[in-house]
Design a protein around this motif. Structure first.
Motif, short mmCIF file in Angstrom:
data_model
loop_
_atom_site.label_atom_id
_atom_site.label_comp_id
_atom_site.label_asym_id
_atom_site.label_seq_id
_atom_site.Cartn_x
_atom_site.Cartn_y
_atom_site.Cartn_z
N GLY A 1 32.88 52.74 42.01
CA GLY A 1 33.09 52.37 43.43
C GLY A 1 32.52 50.92 43.70
N VAL A 2 31.52 50.66 43.30
CA VAL A 2 30.87 49.03 43.48
C VAL A 2 31.99 48.11 42.76
CG1 VAL A 2 29.05 47.62 42.98
CG2 VAL A 2 28.59 49.82 43.94
N LEU A 3 32.16 48.56 41.36
CA LEU A 3 33.15 47.53 40.67
C LEU A 3 34.29 47.50 41.33
CD1 LEU A 3 32.14 48.52 36.92
CD2 LEU A 3 31.30 46.67 38.19
N GLU A 4 34.90 48.31 41.97
CA GLU A 4 36.17 48.09 42.86
C GLU A 4 36.13 47.47 43.93
OE1 GLU A 4 37.54 52.17 43.90
OE2 GLU A 4 37.75 52.87 41.88
N GLN A 5 34.83 47.40 44.70
CA GLN A 5 34.67 46.78 45.83
C GLN A 5 34.24 45.18 45.27
OE1 GLN A 5 31.50 47.82 48.60
NE2 GLN A 5 31.55 49.57 47.81
N LYS A 6 33.83 44.91 44.06
CA LYS A 6 33.59 43.49 43.62
C LYS A 6 34.81 43.00 43.23
CE LYS A 6 28.94 43.86 41.61
NZ LYS A 6 28.08 43.46 40.33
N GLU A 7 35.98 43.68 42.74
CA GLU A 7 37.13 43.03 42.37
C GLU A 7 37.71 42.32 43.79
OE1 GLU A 7 39.22 42.55 39.84
OE2 GLU A 7 37.03 43.01 38.84
N ARG A 8 37.35 42.91 44.91
CA ARG A 8 37.98 42.41 46.19
C ARG A 8 37.17 41.25 46.62
NH1 ARG A 8 38.54 47.78 47.25
NH2 ARG A 8 36.77 47.95 48.45
N ARG A 9 35.92 41.22 46.16
CA ARG A 9 34.79 40.29 46.74
C ARG A 9 34.51 39.08 45.48
NH1 ARG A 9 31.84 41.60 50.30
NH2 ARG A 9 32.59 43.30 51.29
N ARG A 10 35.38 38.98 44.35
CA ARG A 10 35.11 37.98 43.51
C ARG A 10 36.42 36.94 43.67
NH1 ARG A 10 35.12 41.44 39.20
NH2 ARG A 10 32.79 41.49 39.23
N VAL A 11 36.06 35.62 43.62
CA VAL A 11 36.98 34.76 43.97
C VAL A 11 36.42 33.52 42.88
CG1 VAL A 11 37.68 32.92 45.41
CG2 VAL A 11 36.77 35.16 46.31
N HIS A 12 37.72 33.13 41.77
CA HIS A 12 37.68 32.44 40.84
C HIS A 12 38.31 31.09 41.47
CE1 HIS A 12 36.60 35.19 37.77
NE2 HIS A 12 37.61 36.02 38.24
N VAL A 13 37.26 29.88 41.12
CA VAL A 13 37.66 28.50 41.58
C VAL A 13 37.78 27.59 40.52
CG1 VAL A 13 37.06 26.60 43.25
CG2 VAL A 13 36.82 28.99 43.98
N GLY A 14 38.95 27.03 40.00
CA GLY A 14 38.89 26.35 38.83
C GLY A 14 38.55 26.95 37.58
N SER A 15 38.06 26.34 36.65
CA SER A 15 37.92 26.74 35.51
C SER A 15 36.54 27.44 35.19
CB SER A 15 38.09 25.66 34.12
OG SER A 15 39.46 25.22 34.21
N TYR A 16 35.50 27.13 36.04
CA TYR A 16 34.14 27.40 35.76
C TYR A 16 33.50 28.18 36.83
CZ TYR A 16 34.70 23.59 32.25
OH TYR A 16 35.05 22.92 31.40
N LEU A 17 33.99 28.15 38.00
CA LEU A 17 33.15 28.80 39.14
C LEU A 17 33.65 30.13 39.47
CD1 LEU A 17 33.06 25.33 41.32
CD2 LEU A 17 31.45 26.28 39.41
N THR A 18 32.58 31.18 39.67
CA THR A 18 33.18 32.44 40.05
C THR A 18 32.13 32.89 41.17
OG1 THR A 18 34.08 33.32 38.01
CG2 THR A 18 33.34 35.03 39.76
N PHE A 19 32.76 33.03 42.52
CA PHE A 19 31.89 33.38 43.68
C PHE A 19 32.15 34.95 43.61
CE2 PHE A 19 32.94 29.07 44.21
CZ PHE A 19 32.18 28.59 45.06
N LEU A 20 30.97 35.70 44.01
CA LEU A 20 30.88 37.13 44.34
C LEU A 20 30.16 37.41 45.46
CD1 LEU A 20 31.59 39.81 43.33
CD2 LEU A 20 29.38 39.94 42.03
N PHE A 21 31.03 37.56 46.50
CA PHE A 21 30.60 37.93 47.84
C PHE A 21 29.82 39.31 47.98
CE2 PHE A 21 33.38 34.27 48.33
CZ PHE A 21 32.66 33.60 49.23
#
Length: 183
Positions: A25-45
């Motif tokens: 369940g948490v991994l499903e939530q993380k999918e909606r909360r993960r934002v990739h920006v460019g080649s190097y940055l991943t934001f996990l809200f």
């Protein structure tokens, strides 16, 4: 956002019995909360469940049983959560090659100050970050950020650093998840 309370944290045998379902369940939530920006940055809200999962996993991995250490994990991870009108996130700077990572992290010491969320109104909200994560001559590859967007709807996540300037428009699912966090 609701903080994780001591009553929610399960003892090791109880957590083991529910871990797989909770993890899924948490991994499903993380999918909606993960934002990739460019080649190097991943934001996990982060939200309540992602933080509870981190606490439970730390207790499990480190075999933490005494109350002061459990309390310390709770305090540490609850800091990731935003207050009302504020989004908390973990930023991962993902560079596989260790030599390249060392070079870029020493070159990007000003990176945290170039991160932002743009709202539907076009307002850019800069990240607030922990200055302890910027060391002497380099930054960490993991940062804990907060964005004070108030009641505005987030639309984009970006970076204006000249080496890696990029932005990502949020999907409707991502926007809904982040708006839920602002309540």
């Amino acid at each position: 956002m609701r903080r994780v309370s001591r009553e929610e944290i399960k003892k090791a045998p109880e957590y083991a019995a529910t871990r797989e379902d909770f993890r899924r369940g948490v991994l499903e939530q993380k999918e909606r909360r993960r934002v990739h920006v460019g080649s190097y940055l991943t934001f996990l809200f982060e939200n309540h469940d992602t933080v509870l999962y981190q606490i439970q996993e730390m207790i499990r991995a480190e075999n933490i049983n005494n109350e002061p250490d459990i309390q310390h994990e709770m305090e540490t991870y609850n800091e990731l959560l935003g207050n009302r009108g504020e989004l908390g996130c973990t930023l991962l700077i993902e560079i596989d090659d260790p030599a390249r990572r060392a070079e870029l992290l020493s070159r990007w010491t000003d990176l945290p100050g170039t991160l932002y969320i743009e709202t539907e109104k076009g307002t850019r909200v800069s990240a607030e970050f922990d200055s302890r994560q910027v060391g002497r001559g380099r930054i960490s590859s993991v940062h804990y950020l907060k964005f004070r967007v108030g009641d505005q709807v987030p639309r984009k996540v970006g970076c204006s650093h000249p080496d890696i300037a990029a932005e990502t428009t949020l999907t409707p699912e991502q926007t809904a998840a982040l708006c839920q966090d602002l309540l």
